[in-house]
Design an enzyme around this catalytic site. Structure first.
Site, PDB file in Angstrom:
ATOM      1  N   GLY A  71     -16.383  18.048  39.816  1.00 54.41           N
ATOM      2  CA  GLY A  71     -17.383  17.006  40.031  1.00 54.41           C
ATOM      3  C   GLY A  71     -17.182  16.264  41.342  1.00 54.41           C
ATOM      4  O   GLY A  71     -18.141  15.945  42.043  1.00 54.41           O
ATOM      5  N   ASN A 152     -20.579   7.000  32.554  1.00 56.31           N
ATOM      6  CA  ASN A 152     -19.372   7.496  31.890  1.00 56.31           C
ATOM      7  C   ASN A 152     -18.721   6.485  30.958  1.00 56.31           C
ATOM      8  O   ASN A 152     -17.986   6.854  30.064  1.00 56.31           O
ATOM      9  CB  ASN A 152     -18.344   7.974  32.933  1.00 56.31           C
ATOM     10  CG  ASN A 152     -18.186   7.017  34.090  1.00 56.31           C
ATOM     11  OD1 ASN A 152     -19.160   6.515  34.628  1.00 56.31           O
ATOM     12  ND2 ASN A 152     -16.960   6.744  34.475  1.00 56.31           N
ATOM     13  N   GLN A 180     -21.323  13.629  33.004  1.00 54.85           N
ATOM     14  CA  GLN A 180     -21.157  13.088  31.649  1.00 54.85           C
ATOM     15  C   GLN A 180     -22.275  13.439  30.687  1.00 54.85           C
ATOM     16  O   GLN A 180     -22.098  13.328  29.476  1.00 54.85           O
ATOM     17  CB  GLN A 180     -21.012  11.560  31.717  1.00 54.85           C
ATOM     18  CG  GLN A 180     -19.706  11.095  32.337  1.00 54.85           C
ATOM     19  CD  GLN A 180     -18.478  11.436  31.490  1.00 54.85           C
ATOM     20  OE1 GLN A 180     -18.589  11.812  30.320  1.00 54.85           O
ATOM     21  NE2 GLN A 180     -17.309  11.302  32.079  1.00 54.85           N
ATOM     22  N   HIS A 202     -14.444  20.336  33.406  1.00 49.53           N
ATOM     23  CA  HIS A 202     -13.520  19.858  32.361  1.00 49.53           C
ATOM     24  C   HIS A 202     -14.149  18.862  31.396  1.00 49.53           C
ATOM     25  O   HIS A 202     -13.505  18.445  30.428  1.00 49.53           O
ATOM     26  CB  HIS A 202     -12.220  19.317  32.973  1.00 49.53           C
ATOM     27  CG  HIS A 202     -12.333  18.021  33.704  1.00 49.53           C
ATOM     28  ND1 HIS A 202     -11.884  16.831  33.177  1.00 49.53           N
ATOM     29  CD2 HIS A 202     -12.826  17.719  34.922  1.00 49.53           C
ATOM     30  CE1 HIS A 202     -12.072  15.867  34.058  1.00 49.53           C
ATOM     31  NE2 HIS A 202     -12.652  16.373  35.131  1.00 49.53           N
ATOM     32  N   THR A 238     -12.110  31.686  49.140  1.00 50.65           N
ATOM     33  CA  THR A 238     -12.081  32.848  48.241  1.00 50.65           C
ATOM     34  C   THR A 238     -12.387  32.405  46.815  1.00 50.65           C
ATOM     35  O   THR A 238     -11.873  31.384  46.348  1.00 50.65           O
ATOM     36  CB  THR A 238     -10.689  33.532  48.330  1.00 50.65           C
ATOM     37  OG1 THR A 238     -10.502  33.926  49.678  1.00 50.65           O
ATOM     38  CG2 THR A 238     -10.604  34.741  47.406  1.00 50.65           C
ATOM     39  N   CYS A 331      -6.231  -6.175  33.063  1.00 53.39           N
ATOM     40  CA  CYS A 331      -5.837  -7.580  33.166  1.00 53.39           C
ATOM     41  C   CYS A 331      -4.537  -7.682  33.948  1.00 53.39           C
ATOM     42  O   CYS A 331      -3.548  -7.024  33.604  1.00 53.39           O
ATOM     43  CB  CYS A 331      -5.635  -8.180  31.780  1.00 53.39           C
ATOM     44  SG  CYS A 331      -7.172  -8.230  30.890  1.00 53.39           S
TER      45      CYS A 331
HETATM   46  C1  LIG Z   1     -19.473  10.807  36.148  1.00 48.89           C
HETATM   47  C2  LIG Z   1     -18.359  11.588  36.765  1.00 48.89           C
HETATM   48  N1  LIG Z   1     -18.530  12.149  37.963  1.00 48.89           N
HETATM   49  C3  LIG Z   1     -17.563  12.861  38.560  1.00 48.89           C
HETATM   50  C4  LIG Z   1     -16.340  13.029  37.966  1.00 48.89           C
HETATM   51  C5  LIG Z   1     -15.269  13.775  38.700  1.00 48.89           C
HETATM   52  O1  LIG Z   1     -15.188  15.108  38.273  1.00 48.89           O
HETATM   53  P1  LIG Z   1     -13.868  15.958  38.574  1.00 48.89           P
HETATM   54  O2  LIG Z   1     -12.776  15.341  37.774  1.00 48.89           O
HETATM   55  O3  LIG Z   1     -14.228  17.355  38.105  1.00 48.89           O
HETATM   56  O4  LIG Z   1     -13.619  15.923  40.027  1.00 48.89           O
HETATM   57  C6  LIG Z   1     -16.112  12.470  36.705  1.00 48.89           C
HETATM   58  C7  LIG Z   1     -14.803  12.623  36.035  1.00 48.89           C
HETATM   59  O5  LIG Z   1     -14.217  11.706  35.516  1.00 48.89           O
HETATM   60  C8  LIG Z   1     -17.156  11.720  36.085  1.00 48.89           C
HETATM   61  O6  LIG Z   1     -16.980  11.135  34.910  1.00 48.89           O
END
Ligand SMILES: Cc1ncc(COP(=O)(O)O)c(C=O)c1O
Length: 392
Positions: A71, A152, A180, A202, A238, A331
């Site tokens: 991501g 998220n 998400q 993941h 690659t 906190c």
């Molecule tokens: C909304 C969002 N975008 C991007 C990412 C980042 O993805 P990656 O861990 O595959 O780089 C995350 C991961 O926590 C995410 O929750």
């Protein structure tokens, strides 16, 4: 110790089918797909087959899918690819929301340091970025709008199709980070109308370190990683054959799952809420609508961002090692530093300090939900009464 893993928005376990299809590509099928000898050619069209599964999952064409390392790379590629384009280098204006993941907010801040102007659009108390607010932020020099599909932390699902429509009327490109939402709600690139969409492996039962980027046919995007002509010249490197094959399988499994699996996520999430709210007076949920139909349409079915009254979320979780979950505020020295999302929805610091994000997944069992809820309730009770857990 029995563990309740209630942090599926952080990451998900690799599905056994995914791990299995990857195996041969670590050992006998280890070749470089670019090689013209047998170790390259024996891979056949395995990667293209995987790409087809990713494309089907997104509602895209095969040639609109580029494999990435996850991501973060997909998001960086879009923001930097648009603004560092060799034909239109730097300049212009970028719009993001106030609560993007750091994989968007940080490249945006980087571009800002290079002179790009960035507008961060706020959200309402339910975590919705209102299309009207996005419209107001647009300028004649706006080149890209990037708003995450689902948040998220609290799970708010954004009106991306509406946002895309008003941006396209002004020839502005639209990206959505769907890391998400994929696998939790219907995601179809044609329905959303976006130019770019991010997928993170993941979060959908594929390994960490793999993802994909949808680039709408006909839209040019500068490379982020320049090099050889892999991935049609869009992303050099690659091919990570085993991981890409694994991502294809994860997408195949989710494409073929019927809507029942979403109902199951929701049932587990709602059971968790029921148990907690019955036992903890004053417990509140971020971004939850009173009307169940609206709630289903606007909030991820697996996500529960709850505010535990009278305790600090981090301390609650530290004292409950049997539950794996995340907090929404940190906190330090008596001061509460809230996440961008909690700040965006206007949560007061004394409420936000008790925020815990619980997120279920396909592998979450009812036992994990029941025991996780019971353990959190026991710790919360002990913290507010001052009696150690187990003292009656
Ligand atoms: C909304 C969002 N975008 C991007 C990412 C980042 O993805 P990656 O861990 O595959 O780089 C995350 C991961 O926590 C995410 O929750």
């Amino acid at each position: 110790m029995f563990l309740s893993y209630l942090d599926n928005n952080a990451t998900t376990p690799i599905a056994p089918e995914v791990a299995e299809v990857m195996q041969p590509y670590f050992h006998q099928l280890f070749g470089n797909p670019s090689s013209s000898h047998v170790k390259g050619t024996e891979l056949g069209d395995a990667i293209e087959h995987a790409r087809r599964h990713v494309a089907l999952f997104l509602g895209a064409n095969t040639d609109e899918v580029t494999f990435t390392s996850g991501g973060s790379e997909s998001n960086n590629h879009v923001l930097k690819g648009v603004f560092l384009d060799r034909k239109q280098f730097l300049g212009g204006h970028l719009v993001i929301s106030c609560f993007e993941h750091p994989a968007i907010s940080q490249p945006a801040a980087y571009l800002e340091s290079l002179g790009i102007e960035v507008t961060r659009v706020g959200c309402n108390a339910m975590g919705m970025v209102e299309p009207e607010q996005v419209k107001k932020s647009l300028r004649p020099d706006t080149r890209l709008v990037s708003i995450m599909h689902a948040n998220n932390e609290i799970g708010a699902i954004q009106s991306i199709a509406e946002i895309t429509e008003l941006c396209h009327q002004r020839d502005i490109l639209v990206h959505t980070d769907a890391a998400q939402s994929l696998g939790k709600v219907r995601v179809d690139v044609r329905e959303l109308g976006v130019d770019f969409l991010t997928l993170a492996g993941h979060k959908i039962y594929a390994p960490k370190g793999v993802g994909a980027l949808y680039i709408r046919s006909g839209v040019h995007l500068e490379s982020l990683i320049h090099g050889a002509s892999h991935e049609s010249g869009v992303r050099a490197g690659t091919e990570n054959t085993p991981y890409w094959i694994g991502l294809g399988e994860a997408c195949r499994i989710l494409s073929e799952a019927d809507s029942q699996h979403i109902e199951e996520l929701k049932a587990k999430r709602d059971l968790l809420f029921k148990r907690l709210s019955e036992a903890i007076p004053g417990l509140t949920v971020n971004g939850m609508y009173d009307d169940p139909a609206i709630d289903s349409a606007r909030r991820l079915p697996n996500t529960l961002s709850v505010n535990f009254p009278r305790v600090i979320g981090g301390e609650l979780l530290d004292a409950t090692p049997s539950v794996c979950a995340s907090t929404g505020a940190a906190c330090h020295s008596g001061e509460t530093r809230m996440s961008d999302t909690l700040t965006g929805i206007g949560l007061q610091p004394d409420v936000a300090q008790g925020t815990v994000r619980l997120s279920v997944g396909r592998t979450t069992t009812i036992e994990e939900v029941e025991r996780g809820a019971a353990d959190l309730i026991a710790t919360w009770t002990a913290l507010v009464t001052g009696n150690p857990v187990g003292d009656g």
